[in-house]
Design a protein around this motif. Structure first.
Motif, PDB file in Angstrom:
ATOM      1  N   ALA A  31     -68.377  37.209  87.296  1.00 32.02           N
ATOM      2  CA  ALA A  31     -68.016  38.188  86.269  1.00 32.02           C
ATOM      3  C   ALA A  31     -66.780  37.714  85.518  1.00 32.02           C
ATOM      4  N   ASP A  32     -66.767  37.943  84.222  1.00 31.15           N
ATOM      5  CA  ASP A  32     -65.639  37.560  83.373  1.00 31.15           C
ATOM      6  C   ASP A  32     -64.574  38.640  83.384  1.00 31.15           C
ATOM      7  N   PHE A  33     -63.323  38.199  83.223  1.00 27.40           N
ATOM      8  CA  PHE A  33     -62.197  39.111  83.089  1.00 27.40           C
ATOM      9  C   PHE A  33     -62.424  40.007  81.873  1.00 27.40           C
ATOM     10  N   VAL A  34     -62.155  41.289  82.027  1.00 25.36           N
ATOM     11  CA  VAL A  34     -62.273  42.248  80.929  1.00 25.36           C
ATOM     12  C   VAL A  34     -60.858  42.683  80.564  1.00 25.36           C
ATOM     13  N   SER A  35     -60.467  42.398  79.341  1.00 28.34           N
ATOM     14  CA  SER A  35     -59.128  42.755  78.905  1.00 28.34           C
ATOM     15  C   SER A  35     -59.029  44.256  78.666  1.00 28.34           C
ATOM     16  N   PRO A  36     -57.942  44.870  79.133  1.00 28.67           N
ATOM     17  CA  PRO A  36     -57.730  46.292  78.856  1.00 28.67           C
ATOM     18  C   PRO A  36     -57.257  46.546  77.422  1.00 28.67           C
ATOM     19  N   ILE A  37     -56.863  45.495  76.722  1.00 30.33           N
ATOM     20  CA  ILE A  37     -56.404  45.640  75.341  1.00 30.33           C
ATOM     21  C   ILE A  37     -57.617  45.931  74.459  1.00 30.33           C
ATOM     22  N   ASN A  38     -57.537  47.010  73.706  1.00 33.97           N
ATOM     23  CA  ASN A  38     -58.626  47.457  72.821  1.00 33.97           C
ATOM     24  C   ASN A  38     -59.943  47.676  73.568  1.00 33.97           C
ATOM     25  N   PHE A  39     -59.855  48.088  74.811  1.00 30.88           N
ATOM     26  CA  PHE A  39     -61.046  48.349  75.623  1.00 30.88           C
ATOM     27  C   PHE A  39     -61.815  49.534  75.058  1.00 30.88           C
ATOM     28  N   THR A  40     -63.106  49.354  74.886  1.00 33.15           N
ATOM     29  CA  THR A  40     -63.991  50.429  74.441  1.00 33.15           C
ATOM     30  C   THR A  40     -64.824  50.861  75.645  1.00 33.15           C
ATOM     31  N   PRO A  41     -64.663  52.110  76.095  1.00 33.23           N
ATOM     32  CA  PRO A  41     -65.302  52.543  77.340  1.00 33.23           C
ATOM     33  C   PRO A  41     -66.794  52.872  77.216  1.00 33.23           C
ATOM     34  N   THR A  42     -67.600  51.884  76.895  1.00 34.81           N
ATOM     35  CA  THR A  42     -69.050  52.078  76.904  1.00 34.81           C
ATOM     36  C   THR A  42     -69.547  51.903  78.332  1.00 34.81           C
ATOM     37  N   ASP A  43     -70.775  52.332  78.590  1.00 35.17           N
ATOM     38  CA  ASP A  43     -71.335  52.152  79.933  1.00 35.17           C
ATOM     39  C   ASP A  43     -71.369  50.684  80.316  1.00 35.17           C
ATOM     40  N   GLU A  44     -71.730  49.843  79.372  1.00 37.89           N
ATOM     41  CA  GLU A  44     -71.815  48.402  79.636  1.00 37.89           C
ATOM     42  C   GLU A  44     -70.441  47.809  79.951  1.00 37.89           C
ATOM     43  N   SER A  45     -69.432  48.174  79.177  1.00 36.33           N
ATOM     44  CA  SER A  45     -68.097  47.623  79.419  1.00 36.33           C
ATOM     45  C   SER A  45     -67.499  48.164  80.722  1.00 36.33           C
ATOM     46  N   LYS A  46     -67.795  49.410  81.053  1.00 32.82           N
ATOM     47  CA  LYS A  46     -67.337  49.968  82.330  1.00 32.82           C
ATOM     48  C   LYS A  46     -67.970  49.221  83.495  1.00 32.82           C
ATOM     49  N   ARG A  47     -69.273  48.912  83.372  1.00 34.93           N
ATOM     50  CA  ARG A  47     -69.953  48.135  84.421  1.00 34.93           C
ATOM     51  C   ARG A  47     -69.340  46.744  84.548  1.00 34.93           C
ATOM     52  N   ALA A  48     -68.966  46.144  83.424  1.00 41.47           N
ATOM     53  CA  ALA A  48     -68.349  44.816  83.438  1.00 41.47           C
ATOM     54  C   ALA A  48     -67.008  44.846  84.164  1.00 41.47           C
ATOM     55  N   VAL A  49     -66.222  45.890  83.936  1.00 41.80           N
ATOM     56  CA  VAL A  49     -64.931  46.034  84.620  1.00 41.80           C
ATOM     57  C   VAL A  49     -65.161  46.184  86.123  1.00 41.80           C
ATOM     58  N   ASN A  80     -48.696  50.798  75.685  1.00 41.10           N
ATOM     59  CA  ASN A  80     -48.220  50.948  74.311  1.00 41.10           C
ATOM     60  C   ASN A  80     -47.916  49.616  73.640  1.00 41.10           C
ATOM     61  N   ASP A  81     -47.369  48.681  74.391  1.00 41.08           N
ATOM     62  CA  ASP A  81     -46.969  47.388  73.830  1.00 41.08           C
ATOM     63  C   ASP A  81     -48.051  46.356  74.142  1.00 41.08           C
ATOM     64  N   THR A  82     -49.070  46.297  73.310  1.00 39.70           N
ATOM     65  CA  THR A  82     -50.202  45.407  73.586  1.00 39.70           C
ATOM     66  C   THR A  82     -49.829  43.934  73.430  1.00 39.70           C
ATOM     67  N   GLU A  83     -48.844  43.637  72.602  1.00 38.41           N
ATOM     68  CA  GLU A  83     -48.387  42.246  72.475  1.00 38.41           C
ATOM     69  C   GLU A  83     -47.757  41.783  73.788  1.00 38.41           C
ATOM     70  N   LEU A  84     -46.943  42.620  74.381  1.00 39.00           N
ATOM     71  CA  LEU A  84     -46.330  42.312  75.670  1.00 39.00           C
ATOM     72  C   LEU A  84     -47.407  42.211  76.754  1.00 39.00           C
ATOM     73  N   LEU A  85     -48.341  43.132  76.740  1.00 44.54           N
ATOM     74  CA  LEU A  85     -49.427  43.101  77.721  1.00 44.54           C
ATOM     75  C   LEU A  85     -50.236  41.812  77.582  1.00 44.54           C
ATOM     76  N   ALA A  86     -50.494  41.379  76.373  1.00 47.58           N
ATOM     77  CA  ALA A  86     -51.242  40.138  76.149  1.00 47.58           C
ATOM     78  C   ALA A  86     -50.497  38.946  76.752  1.00 47.58           C
ATOM     79  N   ARG A  87     -49.171  38.931  76.607  1.00 47.37           N
ATOM     80  CA  ARG A  87     -48.379  37.842  77.201  1.00 47.37           C
ATOM     81  C   ARG A  87     -48.433  37.883  78.720  1.00 47.37           C
ATOM     82  N   VAL A  88     -48.355  39.080  79.297  1.00 48.53           N
ATOM     83  CA  VAL A  88     -48.429  39.224  80.755  1.00 48.53           C
ATOM     84  C   VAL A  88     -49.792  38.747  81.255  1.00 48.53           C
ATOM     85  N   ILE A  89     -50.851  39.168  80.588  1.00 46.40           N
ATOM     86  CA  ILE A  89     -52.203  38.753  80.979  1.00 46.40           C
ATOM     87  C   ILE A  89     -52.324  37.236  80.914  1.00 46.40           C
TER      88      ILE A  89
END
Length: 119
Positions: free
Chosen positions: A20-38, A79-88
């Protein structure tokens, strides 16, 4: 013999494809498919991490899966998605790509951002 060798080589080469591929929480859209991927990423990642250290009992795995899902849900609201992207980027690059670690380090970065060294 050649057929057996081919099957073995295919299974070794194809194995990472099924991970399974990493699913980024940034701009996550909670569809059934994306929830299953997480869920699938968490399940596989937790199993892999805890099997390495011999702590892969069902109760430990379920507990850590739940912790990762809670952390993912908190990261979705960051709230700070730029910071989160750097952490990820930083932590996934060194193989520490579980949501509990990412959430903990994101919170530490947010806290440190507002602090300065004082005497």
């Amino acid at each position: 013999m050649k057929k057996l060798l081919f099957v073995f080589l295919f299974s070794v080469v194809a194995l990472p494809v099924f991970a399974a591929d990493f699913v980024s929480p940034i701009n996550f859209t909670p569809t059934d498919e994306s929830k299953r991927a997480v869920i699938e990423y968490i399940r596989q990642n937790v199993k892999q991490e805890y099997s390495k250290i011999g702590m892969d009992s069902e109760s430990t795995l379920r507990m850590m899966e739940k912790e990762n899902l809670v952390a993912f849900k908190k990261l979705v609201t960051a709230n700070d998605t730029e910071l989160l992207a750097r952490v990820i980027d930083q932590y996934c690059r060194i193989g520490m790509c579980n949501y509990v670690t990412l959430q903990m380090m994101y919170e530490q970065e947010v806290k440190a951002k507002g602090e300065s060294l004082k005497w």
